[in-house]
Design a protein around this motif. Structure first.
Motif, PDB file in Angstrom:
ATOM      1  N   GLY A  59       0.791  -1.219   0.000  1.00 19.74           N
ATOM      2  CA  GLY A  59       0.000   0.000   0.000  1.00 19.74           C
ATOM      3  C   GLY A  59       0.824   1.269   0.000  1.00 19.74           C
ATOM      4  N   ARG A  60       2.070   1.164   0.306  1.00 22.69           N
ATOM      5  CA  ARG A  60       2.934   2.339   0.399  1.00 22.69           C
ATOM      6  C   ARG A  60       3.640   2.572  -0.925  1.00 22.69           C
ATOM      7  NH1 ARG A  60       5.194   0.300   6.076  1.00 22.69           N
ATOM      8  NH2 ARG A  60       3.435   0.956   7.335  1.00 22.69           N
ATOM      9  N   PRO A  61       3.905   3.846  -1.240  1.00 29.86           N
ATOM     10  CA  PRO A  61       4.596   4.118  -2.503  1.00 29.86           C
ATOM     11  C   PRO A  61       6.068   3.730  -2.407  1.00 29.86           C
ATOM     12  CG  PRO A  61       4.327   6.140  -1.272  1.00 29.86           C
ATOM     13  CD  PRO A  61       3.577   5.069  -0.510  1.00 29.86           C
ATOM     14  N   SER A  62       6.580   3.259  -3.516  1.00 31.77           N
ATOM     15  CA  SER A  62       8.015   2.977  -3.579  1.00 31.77           C
ATOM     16  C   SER A  62       8.752   4.292  -3.827  1.00 31.77           C
ATOM     17  CB  SER A  62       8.313   1.997  -4.712  1.00 31.77           C
ATOM     18  OG  SER A  62       8.052   2.611  -5.967  1.00 31.77           O
ATOM     19  N   THR A  63      10.050   4.270  -3.654  1.00 33.86           N
ATOM     20  CA  THR A  63      10.825   5.478  -3.950  1.00 33.86           C
ATOM     21  C   THR A  63      10.712   5.835  -5.433  1.00 33.86           C
ATOM     22  OG1 THR A  63      12.816   4.127  -4.165  1.00 33.86           O
ATOM     23  CG2 THR A  63      12.465   5.219  -2.064  1.00 33.86           C
TER      24      THR A  63
END
Length: 105
Positions: A59-63
């Motif tokens: 659910g979290r954005p990647s760099t």
């Protein structure tokens, strides 16, 4: 760091003042359900460009995603993002009103 904040210990239930000057405990704000972690990508003026929400890795954005989002935000908000755009070289040799930080002077 406080000596009671260590791995395995319960996080202190701090009481903080909210925007209405009301004192509230963190547990009161969280409620029964755990909070959903959000990542916001903001444009100038605090305009929301994109919201990521979700738990754990998926659910979290990647760099890389954040890099691409910020590239688009800068492309939209900075006239000098693409130095090959028509008129930028002439502006650089002139008033520099399209180039950061000269435009803010």
């Amino acid at each position: 760091m406080r000596p009671d904040i260590i791995p395995g210990a319960a996080f202190p239930d701090y009481e903080l003042v909210d925007h209405t000057k009301t004192r509230r405990k963190l547990s009161e704000l969280q409620g029964i359900d755990p909070m959903v972690p959000y990542t916001l990508v903001l444009e100038p003026g605090l305009k929301i460009y994109k919201i990521y929400n979700g738990y754990w890795f998926w659910g979290r954005p990647s760099t890389q995603e954040l890099w691409q989002d910020l590239r688009e935000v800068f492309r939209k908000s900075r006239p000098d993002f693409d130095i090959t755009a028509p008129g930028l070289r002439e502006d650089w040799n002139g008033e520099k009103k399209l180039h950061y930080p000269y435009a803010s002077r």
